[in-house]
Scaffold this motif. Structure first.
Motif, PDB file in Angstrom:
ATOM      1  N   HIS A 283      11.065  -3.224 -69.357  1.00  0.00           N
ATOM      2  CA  HIS A 283      11.608  -2.952 -68.161  1.00  0.00           C
ATOM      3  C   HIS A 283      12.887  -1.971 -69.012  1.00  0.00           C
ATOM      4  O   HIS A 283      14.001  -2.896 -69.093  1.00  0.00           O
TER       5      HIS A 283
ATOM      6  N   GLN B  58      10.030 -17.429 -65.602  1.00  0.00           N
ATOM      7  CA  GLN B  58      10.818 -16.621 -66.800  1.00  0.00           C
ATOM      8  C   GLN B  58      11.316 -17.661 -67.668  1.00  0.00           C
ATOM      9  O   GLN B  58      11.116 -17.295 -68.823  1.00  0.00           O
TER      10      GLN B  58
ATOM     11  N   GLY C 294      17.001 -13.096 -65.805  1.00  0.00           N
ATOM     12  CA  GLY C 294      16.573 -12.870 -66.976  1.00  0.00           C
ATOM     13  C   GLY C 294      17.490 -12.518 -68.127  1.00  0.00           C
ATOM     14  O   GLY C 294      17.183 -12.973 -69.349  1.00  0.00           O
TER      15      GLY C 294
ATOM     16  N   VAL D 276       6.667 -10.436 -65.549  1.00  0.00           N
ATOM     17  CA  VAL D 276       7.396 -11.108 -66.508  1.00  0.00           C
ATOM     18  C   VAL D 276       6.055 -11.531 -67.451  1.00  0.00           C
ATOM     19  O   VAL D 276       5.427 -12.541 -67.496  1.00  0.00           O
TER      20      VAL D 276
ATOM     21  N   PHE E 133      17.764 -11.585 -61.005  1.00  0.00           N
ATOM     22  CA  PHE E 133      18.387 -11.159 -61.809  1.00  0.00           C
ATOM     23  C   PHE E 133      20.044 -11.543 -61.423  1.00  0.00           C
ATOM     24  O   PHE E 133      20.779 -10.394 -61.465  1.00  0.00           O
TER      25      PHE E 133
ATOM     26  N   SER F 202      15.088  -5.494 -70.294  1.00  0.00           N
ATOM     27  CA  SER F 202      15.848  -6.647 -69.752  1.00  0.00           C
ATOM     28  C   SER F 202      14.693  -7.659 -68.942  1.00  0.00           C
ATOM     29  O   SER F 202      15.176  -8.563 -68.700  1.00  0.00           O
ATOM     30  N   VAL F 203      13.391  -7.264 -69.247  1.00  0.00           N
ATOM     31  CA  VAL F 203      12.415  -8.200 -68.558  1.00  0.00           C
ATOM     32  C   VAL F 203      11.350  -8.285 -69.785  1.00  0.00           C
ATOM     33  O   VAL F 203      11.284  -7.450 -70.465  1.00  0.00           O
TER      34      VAL F 203
END
Lengths: 504, 504
Positions: free
Chosen positions: B449, B103, B160, B443, B155, B463-464
């Motif tokens: 998301h 990520q 992320g 991702v 998380f 958030s992703v």
């Protein structure tokens, strides 16, 4: 004189327009909306949401263009009504209709270009076990729009919030502003007829009327997002309602702004007279009733600029304000000014006319009383802050609250200092203006009309310019979705030809 | 047994990790942050903001890549600590470290591509009196991140939210999750060393510890925005604090989601056994501790699928949950189920192990009790809703609350119905999955998301995925700004070569 009937609970049953020139009622009373009426209007908007959301960008663009044409065709009639209710003058108001129709056409152009759907494709990668993912933006739902007092066209019934929401695919319910109810009804009549003629649903535009209709609108389960332009107190109250819902919804409010302008030493020395005239022109434009009004001016202590500004202030003429309430607030606020007697212009004609007022203070005094001195006074009132040297100026600028704009007047020799000033202003404002005044917001793709609190409630977004429609859009990702079932914007063949970002 | 010391006020002075396998403390106690410590950490982050914000995309990308490399290098050590605190298993956790470093590298790639600054140029148009306006995005400020229990890497401290905030140019202060304090400290140690080695400030990452540190963090004047992943109740409380500040700030929360999955008749008839297996695999993955866990499954009443699911459920094994509190909540929630006895798997090994539970109900019953039956149960608990016919299914789907995902299983013959189901699900979910299960969030650039309340507090954002960094950026418009004083991304020569949209 009884201005309006009242219910037994003391709530007025109708809203009246008033002439700022005479202070007397003008036009027919407009009945206020009951909660049942708010329900009905929101339900009608929800009814037409799926059909409007399903139209592609080109189809929506044609409707927006048709509404723009209808506004232009009705311009003279609408301007006459608005001038009666606002006293802003037919020249300004005719220009504002052009701005409003131009804005609709700008969004139509953006829709035809197709980038508003934000299409992004991440092809499947079997080696990584990654599925095919395609993302685009869809309309958020029915949008509530709160009209502003000071732009009876451009930030009202069919202003920027409405135009951008329609462009995004969202029907709109507008809370009419009490300062121009007859204008609002007339605009809505023209627009709803144009929608019908263009083959769209007239309920893409609903109206609710009366101060008491705002809260039920913001808290209505059928409303998905809110656009607001107005005062800090009013905006905060509605923001709190939106955030306090069982299901909080996004609230895009444009509230208060003092719009600092900084004149650097070289510019002050070379262009004092031009700057004094320019400042007062911007400060008194539209009787100072702009969210971008330059409320705070920083100028060098040395040199003649402060005196030139005071002298020019005394030659200015104000004018009638938009409503009795706004006039009263302005008079209250300027009468309470502490310190040396400000320079004053004359009020000019009109029942609700006010005079421009320009105060002056030193940098130390400003910093010591910053909380109070950075409060917005809506109207042609300015504060000139004189600074002794650039370093102390930079320290003082760091106390500024969020504003829509920050402006710097500089000559070439000022550039190193201009860069330092911009570094302090940039996190505090939405737009940096060089050698210009903040009033006048160009409607163009790159415009940002926003800023940190209290300028707005949503610093990542703008209420003017191409990006304004992003407020009313939400993404959807389609994972391994069959091509034939994808929206056309995401299909392999890209039949609408929208621009798409493709992950390498 | 005394788990931790307490202050005289009864607040614990340290947080302990626990082994979900034994229910006993593990690792060293981690001292909780006082309000003064929260102040200090936020102040340190603010100190490094200007330097980090001033770095261009390529420079930030190198730092992100260096942190990714450091995480990969420390993988085995970190996984061992995390497995002790979470019992998620070393295979899953090693994969999660890879997801986390991947990520960071994805954001590095986006930064190098340069589109994250969203550069838009509207050239001056003297005929229209339009100034030159250029817009780009800048970092919003210091971001507070609330780590989630269920992804101790992806998380959490450098997950992320942190990766995207850094990419945007924002330092981060992370509120450590109580379910994996030792993991958090270990990750932070690796990451802060990597930041320093890469020539960046270690205070780009600050940590605060303890349940009582969350509120002072969200209300701290130095915090500009919040990212949160966690429960509906916890997220709502912090959202209310953010919205209630004197200066409200954006709160990007990912809260609760039931992730409806709809099996259409053709798919149910052709693929019953595969679907029953797939469903239970997704439901029990990670002991059901995913925000994308498929809590609601709609299947045809006719045919053998409901019974196949019940039979398969009885062959499943659960596992230990992340914390005693989470385990207790799961047991309480599943014990309170009304109606016929659910199918149950076995709990398996571990002090905090729980068994999968799958209930079954009819469509009419579901609609009658929708509010209660659409509440998320965190863990391997599912509700199978049987539908008699497609039309009644479509009506029932319209009562669903917002979710992160909605999935449809269909064969070609189901496609017309799949399109109708998608039309109902689309406004209610962030991601539509075809012939797949919602667990596992790729991702990639196109991922979304997010979703409407209660899935998130900000339906326009994710958030992703690539767009996650947009949460931490605010626009600035530069009007008639001298070329030499513009950020490089907006200069005529475009020395960084970022993609720019230019208004025709």
């Amino acid at each position: 004189m009884i201005e309006s009937a009242e219910t037994s609970a003391g709530e007025p049953t109708a809203v009246r327009g008033f002439s700022p020139r005479t202070g007397r009622p003008i036009g027919d009373p407009v009945p206020v909306s009951s909660e049942a009426e708010v329900d009905r209007v929101v339900a009608a908007a929800r009814e037409v949401l799926p059909g409007w959301a399903a139209r592609d960008g080109g189809e929506r663009a044609s409707v927006l263009a048709a509404v723009a044409d209808a506004l232009d065709a009705a311009r003279d009639e609408l301007v006459a009504i608005a001038d009666g209710e606002t006293a802003l003058g037919v020249v300004r108001l005719a220009g504002e209709v052009g701005r409003t129709s131009g804005q609709l056409r700008m969004f139509a152009g953006l829709l035809r270009a197709g980038a508003h759907v934000g299409a992004v494709l991440s092809p499947a990668d079997p080696a990584l076990g990654r599925p095919d993912v395609r993302r685009m933006l869809h309309p958020i739902g029915v949008v509530a729009v709160f009209a502003a007092s000071n732009f009876p066209f451009a930030f009202s019934v069919v202003g920027g919030d409405t135009a951008s929401a329609w462009a995004a695919g969202c029907p709109v319910v507008v809370k009419v502003h009490e300062a121009h109810p007859a204008t609002s009804i007339a605009v809505a009549r023209v627009v709803r007829a144009a929608l019908t003629a263009a083959g769209a649903a007239e309920d893409l535009l609903g109206l609710v009327v009366g101060p008491a209709s705002g809260a039920p609108l913001v808290t209505h389960p059928g409303i998905a997002a809110v656009g607001f332009t107005g005062s800090l107190a009013g905006g905060r109250a509605l923001f709190d309602l939106a955030a306090g819902r069982p299901d909080p919804i996004p609230f895009f409010g444009e509230l208060g702004s003092v719009n600092p302008v900084v004149v650097l030493p070289g510019a002050a020395a070379e262009r004092a007279d031009e700057l004094a005239r320019g400042y007062l022109g911007s400060l008194t434009l539209g009787t100072g009733q702009f969210c971008t009004n330059p409320g705070l001016l920083f100028v060098p202590e040395a040199g003649g600029l402060p005196d030139a500004i005071a002298a020019h202030t005394r030659t200015t003429t104000g004018g009638p304000m938009l409503s009795e309430r706004i006039r009263d607030a302005y008079e209250r606020s300027t009468a309470a000014y502490a310190g040396p007697e400000p320079a004053r212009g004359t009020a000019g004609e009109g029942a609700w006319a006010v005079a421009p007022v320009v105060r002056r203070t030193g940098l130390a005094e400003f910093v010591a009383h910053a909380a109070e001195l950075t409060e917005e006074t809506f109207g042609p009132a300015g504060l000139v802050v004189t600074y002794p040297d650039p370093d102390r100026l930079l320290t003082a600028l760091a106390v500024l609250p969020g504003s829509l704009t920050g402006s710097v007047h500089a000559v070439e020799a000022d550039h190193p200092l201009a860069a330092r000033v911009a570094a302090v202003l940039r996190p505090r404002v939405g737009r940096l203006v060089h050698n210009g005044w903040p009033t006048g917001v160009a409607v163009c793709w790159a415009m940002h009309h926003g800023g940190p609190w209290p300028a707005t409630t949503a610093p990542g977004h703008t209420s003017v310019g191409g990006a304004a429609l992003r407020r009313w859009l939400v993404p959807t990702a389609y994972q391994d979705w069959p091509d034939a079932l994808l929206p056309p914007e995401l299909r392999d063949a890209n039949p609408l030809g929208v621009p798409r970002e493709i992950q390498p």
